[in-house]
Design an enzyme around this catalytic site. Structure first.
Site, PDB file in Angstrom:
ATOM      1  N   HIS A 298       0.852  -1.193   0.000  1.00 18.51           N
ATOM      2  CA  HIS A 298       0.000   0.000   0.000  1.00 18.51           C
ATOM      3  C   HIS A 298       0.889   1.245   0.000  1.00 18.51           C
ATOM      4  CE1 HIS A 298      -3.667   2.223   0.463  1.00 18.51           C
ATOM      5  NE2 HIS A 298      -3.283   2.766   1.613  1.00 18.51           N
ATOM      6  N   HIS A 335      -0.986   8.440  -5.166  1.00 22.17           N
ATOM      7  CA  HIS A 335      -2.009   7.576  -4.567  1.00 22.17           C
ATOM      8  C   HIS A 335      -3.340   7.825  -5.265  1.00 22.17           C
ATOM      9  CE1 HIS A 335      -4.379   5.267  -1.989  1.00 22.17           C
ATOM     10  NE2 HIS A 335      -4.185   5.859  -0.821  1.00 22.17           N
TER      11      HIS A 335
END
Length: 409
Positions: A298, A335
């Site tokens: 992530h 992101h």
């Protein structure tokens, strides 16, 4: 089986270009051009560049859709073209769509709110709602390809795409469809989108050095960088894919979910939810930790998130954590929020296909406790990568992991 991939983000508008630029360590982060960000504390983002929706959508239809829908259609077009799947009338009820978005049409909401304030309710477009709500990306893709099977849209913050792909995998596994167009899309580089995350102090403010702003695990990281784009995959049942001679890129073999039940934005202590989601995924695939060779993390470039994901990986993999390659391609793409998991799942599949590990750029001085092999700065060739994991974690404590296996006949 993964038979098609469509990727669009700050480093490229097709999967081939995205992949080559990721392997080259190219950053997609630059000064914001979508709006005047001079008064914002964060003035940088990973915008999609040179994208013209007219290449995919009729002119009269463009204003009926938010940008997140434009991006989803572009990525779905590429994924379907790559897969070679033709949805015939006989097949249409066995092909579904599962495409989500964490936020949806922020650009449309802001535009129509401005119209309301300037001219009253009569100035609101009749297309406001269908242009902005999350499930219309899936809706438009289903209509475009006449996919009449299961049609869903997930909105689980930054885990959206992982959940969409994982749920699509389970739909095929339980025989409710033979193929699914799945992933996520996001276009939140708007005044409210950037301003909202900046108000939380979640964003990097390295405005004078944007290409080095996203720096997962580096001790000088100061927040994440918002990106936009879409990541869509075509999943097919094995026998169907083989019968039509599809070029299989990888096999999805595991999917896990978990909830932190802890905090609206912060992971639970020791990232207990992240640990459980990886364990659940390996359990679903019926493999051991030692069989996994790479994790697309992530890795957002936030202080607490990066440290706790490292802790979760160590808990899940034990001593094998130090034999793993772990990288964050967000160091280049930014992101994508709800679109992140789809983009990163596609990159993970390409890593398996080509046996190359994508790098984490800007990692110059690893933070204390961040001591895994993060493939710093330069991509790395490998020869024996069989299983690769893709992690996604979202606000509200929602977690998802996808496990892929290299495809061999």
């Amino acid at each position: 089986m993964v038979t098609g991939i469509g990727l669009i983000c700050g480093v490229g508008n097709t999967s081939d270009v995205v992949w080559q630029n990721v392997l080259a360590g190219k950053s997609g982060v630059a000064k914001i051009t979508h709006f005047d960000a001079a008064e914002f504390s964060c003035q940088i983002a990973a915008e999609v560049k040179g994208f013209d929706p007219l290449n995919f959508i009729e002119k009269k239809e463009i204003k009926k859709m938010g940008r997140f829908i434009h991006l989803a259609i572009a990525a779905a077009d590429e994924a379907m073209r790559m897969s070679g799947l033709v949805v015939t009338p006989e097949l249409s009820e066995r092909v579904g769509v599962h495409i989500g978005s964490g936020i949806g049409g922020f650009d449309v909401i802001e535009r129509e709110h401005a119209a309301l304030l300037a001219g009253g309710p009569r100035k609101i477009s009749p297309f406001f709602i269908p242009a902005s709500i999350v499930n219309l990306a899936a809706g438009h893709v289903s209509m475009r390809f006449q996919a009449k099977g299961p049609n869903e849209a997930t909105a689980t913050a930054c885990t959206t795409s992982a959940h969409s792909i994982g749920d699509a995998y389970k739909i095929i596994q339980r025989c409710d469809a033979d193929a699914m167009i799945a992933g996520g899309t996001e276009a939140a580089i708007t005044p409210m989108g950037v301003g909202g995350f900046a108000a939380m102090r979640a964003l990097s403010t390295r405005n004078d050095d944007p290409e080095r702003a996203s720096r997962p695990w580096d001790k000088d990281r100061d927040g994440f960088v918002v990106g936009e784009g879409a990541g869509i995959v075509v999943l097919e049942e094995l026998e169907m894919a083989k019968a039509r001679g599809a070029k299989i890129m990888a096999e999805i073999v595991g999917y896990g979910m978990s909830g932190d039940a802890y905090h609206i934005t912060s992971p639970a202590p020791n990232h207990e939810g992240g640990f459980r989601v990886m364990m659940n995924t390996m359990r679903d695939a019926k493999i051991t930790p030692e069989q996994i060779g790479y994790i697309n993390a992530h890795g957002t470039s936030t202080d607490i998130g990066d440290r706790l994901e490292t802790i979760a990986i160590k808990r899940a993999f034990g001593d094998h954590a130090y034999n793993l390659a772990v990288s964050s391609t967000k160091s280049m793409t930014g992101h994508l929020l709800g679109g992140a998991g789809g983009l990163e799942a596609g990159i993970t599949v390409l890593a398996l296909r080509d046996q190359i590990l994508p790098p984490t750029i800007n990692l110059e001085n690893p933070d204390e406790g961040c001591d895994l092999d993060y493939v710093p700065k330069v991509a790395r060739k490998t020869q024996n990568l069989e299983y690769a994991l893709s992690n996604s974690f979202g606000f509200g404590g929602t977690n998802g992991s996808l496990l892929f296996r290299r495809w061999t006949e």
